[in-house]
Enzyme design. Structure first.
Site, PDB file in Angstrom:
ATOM      1  N   GLY A  13       0.790  -1.224   0.000  1.00  0.00           N
ATOM      2  CA  GLY A  13       0.000   0.000   0.000  1.00  0.00           C
ATOM      3  C   GLY A  13       0.824   1.277   0.000  1.00  0.00           C
ATOM      4  O   GLY A  13       0.382   2.300   0.518  1.00  0.00           O
ATOM      5  N   ASN A  15       1.464   3.064  -2.606  1.00  0.00           N
ATOM      6  CA  ASN A  15       0.715   4.027  -3.442  1.00  0.00           C
ATOM      7  C   ASN A  15      -0.462   4.600  -2.669  1.00  0.00           C
ATOM      8  O   ASN A  15      -0.760   5.794  -2.769  1.00  0.00           O
ATOM      9  CB  ASN A  15       0.255   3.372  -4.741  1.00  0.00           C
ATOM     10  CG  ASN A  15       1.364   3.315  -5.767  1.00  0.00           C
ATOM     11  OD1 ASN A  15       1.728   4.331  -6.351  1.00  0.00           O
ATOM     12  ND2 ASN A  15       1.942   2.135  -5.960  1.00  0.00           N
ATOM     13  N   ASN A 107      -6.127   2.501 -12.594  1.00  0.00           N
ATOM     14  CA  ASN A 107      -5.092   1.567 -12.159  1.00  0.00           C
ATOM     15  C   ASN A 107      -3.731   2.204 -12.427  1.00  0.00           C
ATOM     16  O   ASN A 107      -3.604   3.098 -13.261  1.00  0.00           O
ATOM     17  CB  ASN A 107      -5.219   0.268 -12.971  1.00  0.00           C
ATOM     18  CG  ASN A 107      -4.199  -0.778 -12.566  1.00  0.00           C
ATOM     19  OD1 ASN A 107      -3.950  -1.000 -11.375  1.00  0.00           O
ATOM     20  ND2 ASN A 107      -3.588  -1.428 -13.540  1.00  0.00           N
ATOM     21  N   HIS A 109       0.106   0.977 -13.606  1.00  0.00           N
ATOM     22  CA  HIS A 109       0.814  -0.176 -14.157  1.00  0.00           C
ATOM     23  C   HIS A 109       2.301   0.176 -14.294  1.00  0.00           C
ATOM     24  O   HIS A 109       2.630   1.249 -14.799  1.00  0.00           O
ATOM     25  CB  HIS A 109       0.223  -0.533 -15.531  1.00  0.00           C
ATOM     26  CG  HIS A 109       0.878  -1.729 -16.138  1.00  0.00           C
ATOM     27  ND1 HIS A 109       0.650  -2.999 -15.670  1.00  0.00           N
ATOM     28  CD2 HIS A 109       1.771  -1.846 -17.145  1.00  0.00           C
ATOM     29  CE1 HIS A 109       1.379  -3.857 -16.372  1.00  0.00           C
ATOM     30  NE2 HIS A 109       2.063  -3.183 -17.274  1.00  0.00           N
ATOM     31  N   LEU A 144      -6.904  -6.092 -20.496  1.00  0.00           N
ATOM     32  CA  LEU A 144      -5.894  -6.000 -19.436  1.00  0.00           C
ATOM     33  C   LEU A 144      -4.887  -4.885 -19.745  1.00  0.00           C
ATOM     34  O   LEU A 144      -4.247  -4.899 -20.801  1.00  0.00           O
ATOM     35  CB  LEU A 144      -5.161  -7.347 -19.292  1.00  0.00           C
ATOM     36  CG  LEU A 144      -4.119  -7.400 -18.177  1.00  0.00           C
ATOM     37  CD1 LEU A 144      -4.775  -7.369 -16.802  1.00  0.00           C
ATOM     38  CD2 LEU A 144      -3.243  -8.633 -18.327  1.00  0.00           C
TER      39      LEU A 144
HETATM   40  C1  GRF Z   1       2.978  -1.220  -7.790  1.00  0.00           C
HETATM   41  O1  GRF Z   1       4.214  -1.579  -8.277  1.00  0.00           O
HETATM   42  C2  GRF Z   1       2.008  -1.022  -8.921  1.00  0.00           C
HETATM   43  O2  GRF Z   1       2.619  -0.634 -10.103  1.00  0.00           O
HETATM   44  C3  GRF Z   1       1.408  -2.383  -9.102  1.00  0.00           C
HETATM   45  O3  GRF Z   1       1.350  -2.905  -7.796  1.00  0.00           O
HETATM   46  C4  GRF Z   1       2.355  -2.325  -6.975  1.00  0.00           C
HETATM   47  C5  GRF Z   1       1.711  -1.831  -5.716  1.00  0.00           C
HETATM   48  O4  GRF Z   1       2.639  -1.393  -4.768  1.00  0.00           O
HETATM   49  N1  GRF Z   1       0.135  -2.261  -9.771  1.00  0.00           N
HETATM   50  P1  GRF Z   1       2.133  -0.775  -3.394  1.00  0.00           P
HETATM   51  O5  GRF Z   1       1.300  -1.836  -2.687  1.00  0.00           O
HETATM   52  O6  GRF Z   1       1.339   0.442  -3.680  1.00  0.00           O
HETATM   53  O7  GRF Z   1       3.380  -0.474  -2.625  1.00  0.00           O
END
Ligand code: GRF
Length: 213
Positions: A13, A15, A107, A109, A144
Site C-alpha cells: 500500500g 501508493n 489503475n 501499471h 488487461l
Molecule cells: C505497484 O508496483 C504497482 O505498479 C502495481 O502494484 C504495486 C503496488 O505497490 N500495480 P504498493 O502496494 O502500492 O506499494
C-alpha cells in the site's frame, strides 16, 4: 468540488500512502474506504492510521469471481464511491465489475503503456533493451492494462540496472503520478468518454500525459 474515493489493495500500500499524504493538502480527495482481499495487507494499517474505513473481502471465501466482485461492488457502492483506485490490487476483475465502474476506475501499471502489459514488466524492459522505462496511470477497461492512459512518468534505463533496481526507481515515480491523477479526477478536471481520457476538456495523448516533475 470533491469526490469520494475507494482504494483497493492487496499488499504494502505504498501508493495508497502517497494518496493519503497528498489528500491531506487536497480537499477534493475524500478517502472514504480501503478494501483489501488479504487480511495481512500492510496497507490496511496505513488506512487505519489515517482514520479511513477499511474492509477485508477474502477472495478465497467465494466460489466464483462473479460472487467476489459482487461483494466488492456492494461495499464500494455502500461507500458511494465516485472513483475506484486500484493500487496493487492483485485480482483480475470481471467484465461486469469493470462495466459497472466505467469511467471511474483507474489503475497504475509499472510500464510505459502500451509497452509491457501484464506481469514482469521490469525484467521485460531490460530484456528488450529499452532505454526508457516507467509507469502509467490509466482508466480500466475489459482489456488487461488496455484502457486510456492518463499520465506516465519515465526514467532512463542504465546498463547496470536490474529488475529490482528498476522496480525501486519506478515505484518512486508511481508515488508522484498516482496522487496527481486522483486529484485531477476528484477536482473534476479529468474525465473519460468513449475510451478517451480528457484533461481540462482536452484529449490526453494516446500514451498519457508525460510527468515532468
Ligand atoms: C505497484 O508496483 C504497482 O505498479 C502495481 O502494484 C504495486 C503496488 O505497490 N500495480 P504498493 O502496494 O502500492 O506499494
Amino acid at each position: 468540488m470533491s469526490k469520494s474515493v475507494v482504494v483497493l489493495i492487496s499488499g504494502a500500500g505504498s501508493n495508497l500512502q502517497a494518496i493519503i499524504d497528498h489528500a491531506k493538502q487536497d480537499s477534493s480527495i475524500q478517502l472514504v474506504g480501503v478494501i483489501s482481499n488479504k487480511a495481512s495487507a500492510a496497507g490496511l494499517i496505513r488506512a487505519e492510521r489515517a482514520g479511513i474505513d477499511t474492509c477485508v473481502i477474502d477472495h478465497t471465501a467465494f466460489d466464483t469471481r462473479d460472487d467476489f466482485d459482487a461483494e466488492l461492488t456492494n461495499q464500494i457502492d455502500a461507500w458511494q464511491a465516485d472513483l475506484v483506485v486500484l493500487a496493487g490490487f492483485m485480482r483480475i476483475l470481471t467484465r461486469g465489475f469493470v462495466k459497472h465502474y466505467t469511467g471511474r476506475l483507474i489503475n497504475i501499471h509499472p510500464s510505459l503503456l502500451p509497452k509491457f502489459k501484464g506481469t514482469n514488466t521490469h525484467a521485460r524492459a531490460i530484456e528488450a533493451k529499452e532505454t526508457e522505462h516507467g509507469c502509467t496511470v490509466h482508466f480500466v477497461t475489459e482489456e488487461l492494462d488496455g484502457g486510456a492512459p492518463i499520465i506516465n512518468a519515465a526514467i532512463k534505463v542504465h546498463k547496470e540496472d536490474t529488475p529490482d533496481s528498476l522496480q525501486a526507481k519506478v515505484h518512486k515515480l508511481e508515488h508522484k503520478i498516482y496522487p496527481l491523477a486522483v486529484s485531477w479526477f476528484t477536482s473534476g478536471r479529468l474525465i473519460e468518454s468513449k475510451g478517451q481520457a480528457f484533461l481540462d476538456n482536452m484529449p490526453i495523448n494516446p500514451n498519457g500525459h508525460r510527468y515532468t516533475g
